[in-house]
Design a protein around this motif. Structure first.
Motif, PDB file in Angstrom:
ATOM      1  N   LYS A   4     -21.977   7.959  23.664  1.00 48.13           N
ATOM      2  CA  LYS A   4     -22.048   7.159  22.437  1.00 48.13           C
ATOM      3  C   LYS A   4     -23.485   6.672  22.196  1.00 48.13           C
ATOM      4  N   ALA A   5     -24.164   6.257  23.256  1.00 47.38           N
ATOM      5  CA  ALA A   5     -25.543   5.790  23.121  1.00 47.38           C
ATOM      6  C   ALA A   5     -26.456   6.928  22.651  1.00 47.38           C
ATOM      7  N   ALA A  34     -29.489   9.795  18.378  1.00 46.49           N
ATOM      8  CA  ALA A  34     -29.653  11.027  17.596  1.00 46.49           C
ATOM      9  C   ALA A  34     -29.406  10.773  16.114  1.00 46.49           C
ATOM     10  N   LYS A  35     -28.486   9.866  15.815  1.00 45.23           N
ATOM     11  CA  LYS A  35     -28.197   9.550  14.417  1.00 45.23           C
ATOM     12  C   LYS A  35     -29.391   8.846  13.766  1.00 45.23           C
ATOM     13  N   ALA A  67     -33.788  17.681  14.198  1.00 41.81           N
ATOM     14  CA  ALA A  67     -33.128  16.379  14.297  1.00 41.81           C
ATOM     15  C   ALA A  67     -31.646  16.484  13.979  1.00 41.81           C
ATOM     16  N   ALA A  68     -31.274  17.320  12.996  1.00 36.20           N
ATOM     17  CA  ALA A  68     -29.865  17.523  12.640  1.00 36.20           C
ATOM     18  C   ALA A  68     -29.109  18.176  13.793  1.00 36.20           C
ATOM     19  N   ASN A  69     -29.739  19.160  14.425  1.00 34.79           N
ATOM     20  CA  ASN A  69     -29.097  19.843  15.553  1.00 34.79           C
ATOM     21  C   ASN A  69     -28.877  18.896  16.729  1.00 34.79           C
ATOM     22  N   THR A  70     -29.855  18.048  16.977  1.00 35.32           N
ATOM     23  CA  THR A  70     -29.715  17.074  18.074  1.00 35.32           C
ATOM     24  C   THR A  70     -28.566  16.110  17.793  1.00 35.32           C
ATOM     25  N   TYR A  71     -28.449  15.717  16.536  1.00 39.97           N
ATOM     26  CA  TYR A  71     -27.373  14.803  16.139  1.00 39.97           C
ATOM     27  C   TYR A  71     -26.005  15.464  16.334  1.00 39.97           C
ATOM     28  N   GLU A  72     -25.869  16.720  15.940  1.00 35.35           N
ATOM     29  CA  GLU A  72     -24.599  17.444  16.096  1.00 35.35           C
ATOM     30  C   GLU A  72     -24.271  17.639  17.577  1.00 35.35           C
ATOM     31  N   SER A  73     -25.296  17.923  18.369  1.00 40.56           N
ATOM     32  CA  SER A  73     -25.075  18.082  19.817  1.00 40.56           C
ATOM     33  C   SER A  73     -24.586  16.781  20.440  1.00 40.56           C
ATOM     34  N   GLN A 127     -22.844  14.467  18.890  1.00 40.04           N
ATOM     35  CA  GLN A 127     -21.451  14.297  18.480  1.00 40.04           C
ATOM     36  C   GLN A 127     -20.518  15.132  19.367  1.00 40.04           C
ATOM     37  N   ALA A 128     -20.913  16.365  19.637  1.00 39.85           N
ATOM     38  CA  ALA A 128     -20.102  17.242  20.492  1.00 39.85           C
ATOM     39  C   ALA A 128     -20.011  16.689  21.914  1.00 39.85           C
ATOM     40  N   ALA A 129     -21.134  16.158  22.394  1.00 42.55           N
ATOM     41  CA  ALA A 129     -21.148  15.597  23.746  1.00 42.55           C
ATOM     42  C   ALA A 129     -20.207  14.407  23.856  1.00 42.55           C
ATOM     43  N   LEU A 130     -20.158  13.590  22.802  1.00 40.87           N
ATOM     44  CA  LEU A 130     -19.254  12.453  22.807  1.00 40.87           C
ATOM     45  C   LEU A 130     -17.794  12.915  22.787  1.00 40.87           C
ATOM     46  N   ALA A 131     -17.505  13.916  21.967  1.00 41.72           N
ATOM     47  CA  ALA A 131     -16.131  14.437  21.916  1.00 41.72           C
ATOM     48  C   ALA A 131     -15.725  14.998  23.272  1.00 41.72           C
ATOM     49  N   GLN A 132     -16.644  15.680  23.940  1.00 39.72           N
ATOM     50  CA  GLN A 132     -16.351  16.235  25.265  1.00 39.72           C
ATOM     51  C   GLN A 132     -16.113  15.120  26.286  1.00 39.72           C
ATOM     52  N   ALA A 133     -16.922  14.089  26.238  1.00 35.39           N
ATOM     53  CA  ALA A 133     -16.776  12.963  27.166  1.00 35.39           C
ATOM     54  C   ALA A 133     -15.451  12.244  26.936  1.00 35.39           C
TER      55      ALA A 133
END
Length: 406
Positions: free
Chosen positions: A117-118, A123-124, A147-153, A155-161
């Protein structure tokens, strides 16, 4: 010496004399019948009637729902909350499996969610700032897209966690093995400290719903066909099937009647049998899943020839009756009896027919061709009563009434 021999002879003389006196007084019995000395016998003219038969079929008893309980996670059993035979409710905790490792995994997964989340928040902010810089033409397309790609990554990392956290929490919940249904606990083969897993061959226990028991037995193809033909189809046969009884392993009859619930549509090619299921209410929980017994199916037979068992003699595996002719002479007649009986009467399948007169009591004293004086059963009972008063037929009246069902 001479005196002793004389005494012996005198004793023998008195014994013989006493026996002769008893015989002349009618105190003896001939073939289980009072010796009236006039060849009087109780007879009955056969009339067809309705008789109730029953067929028994070996059966297996099962609960409506027998659920094998197995753990979904591996670990040592730390607590057993139930005992064998205990009634449990759906959702009740049965076993507790060591959850230290799984609790740690939950905490670790929770920390991973917080870190994700942090990272997502960072990234946002970076992406939103990059959009402003791009609008002011401070950065180009490449920097904005990065920057957009980092933000999407993020989001995916949070969903995985979060998914990992849910899985870890579920594994922790699986450490508390609960009952999936209301029922009764079966065998408990594992003790506290045993290492178990989802792949164990023997389950932790079995929870059986035994409020209603399903009793399975097999009937022959012929019996099933006769039933369906008689009432016009299998569905009608199930609906009109009479109530059935269950004979338990100790020979007693279960206190509640059951009903036929289902008949298999497939015939076992190897045995020619059809599986049938009868349902029995089991409010006292007397029946246990896995038990055995026999299903008793009543069957009414019309036009049956029913005679007292005292009217039939058995020689090895053959049965005989005495039929009275017009000249009052009896004929020793072989008959076939139905193997199903109530212990008091026989159903004659072959050998005698309606309208014939047969001797129903005292047949052991008869011989083929003997001429008798027929009496009705009431007349015979009356004569026995008189003889009993005179002490000539002690106990014979009650025996006769019992044999005749009077």
């Amino acid at each position: 010496m001479y005196r002793k021999e004389s005494m012996k002879k005198m004793k023998m003389f008195f014994l013989v004399a006493a026996a002769a006196v008893l015989a002349s007084c009618g105190g003896g019995k001939s073939g289980g019948k009072p010796n009236f000395g006039d060849n009087e016998y109780a007879v009955r003219t056969i009339r067809p009637q309705q008789a109730m038969l029953s067929n028994s079929y070996p059966a297996t008893i099962k609960g409506v729902q027998d659920v094998e309980i197995r753990p979904k996670v591996a670990g040592f059993i730390t607590k057993i909350n139930v005992h064998e035979g205990q009634e449990v409710r759906k959702g009740q905790v049965l076993f507790v499996i060591d959850n230290v490792t799984y609790a740690a995994a939950v905490r670790q997964s929770k920390a991973s969610v917080n870190a994700a989340k942090a990272q997502l928040n960072t990234a946002k902010l970076t992406y939103e700032n990059s959009k402003k810089l791009f609008e002011n033409k401070v950065i180009g397309d490449y920097e904005l897209q990065s920057a957009a790609n980092t933000y999407e990554s993020a989001q995916a990392a949070l969903a995985q966690a979060e998914a990992g956290y849910v899985s870890a929490k579920q594994n922790l919940d699986f450490c508390y093995v609960t009952s999936p249904a209301d029922g009764v606990v079966g065998e408990l083969p594992y003790k506290v400290g045993a290492l178990v897993s989802s792949s164990i061959q023997q389950p932790l226990t079995t929870v059986a719903d035994i409020k209603t028991m399903q009793v399975y037995f097999s009937m022959t193809e012929k019996d099933i066909m006769n039933l369906s033909k008689t009432v016009g189809g299998m569905t009608a046969a199930i609906k009109d099937f009479p109530a059935v009884k269950l004979q338990l392993a100790d020979g007693s009859i279960f206190g509640h009647e059951g009903h036929i619930a289902a008949i298999s549509g497939v015939i076992d090619a190897s045995t020619g049998a059809v599986q049938v299921r009868a349902d029995f209410s089991n409010p006292e929980h007397l029946l246990k899943s896995g038990g055995s017994g026999s299903v008793v199916i009543p069957q009414a037979k019309t036009g049956a020839i029913v005679v007292p068992q005292d009217a039939v003699t058995q020689v090895q595996d053959k049965f005989f009756m005495y039929v009275v002719g017009k000249d009052n002479k009896v004929k020793y007649t072989p008959v076939e009896v139905n193997p199903e009986n109530d212990g008091k009467t026989y159903i004659i399948e072959k050998g005698v027919s309606a309208g014939q007169t047969v001797v129903v009591y005292g047949v052991s004293a008869l011989s083929d061709g003997l001429e008798i004086k027929p009496l009705t059963e009431a007349q015979y009972a009356e004569k026995l009563q008189k003889a009993e008063k005179l002490g000539e037929a002690q106990g014979d009246l009650s025996a006769f009434k019992k044999a005749m069902g009077m």
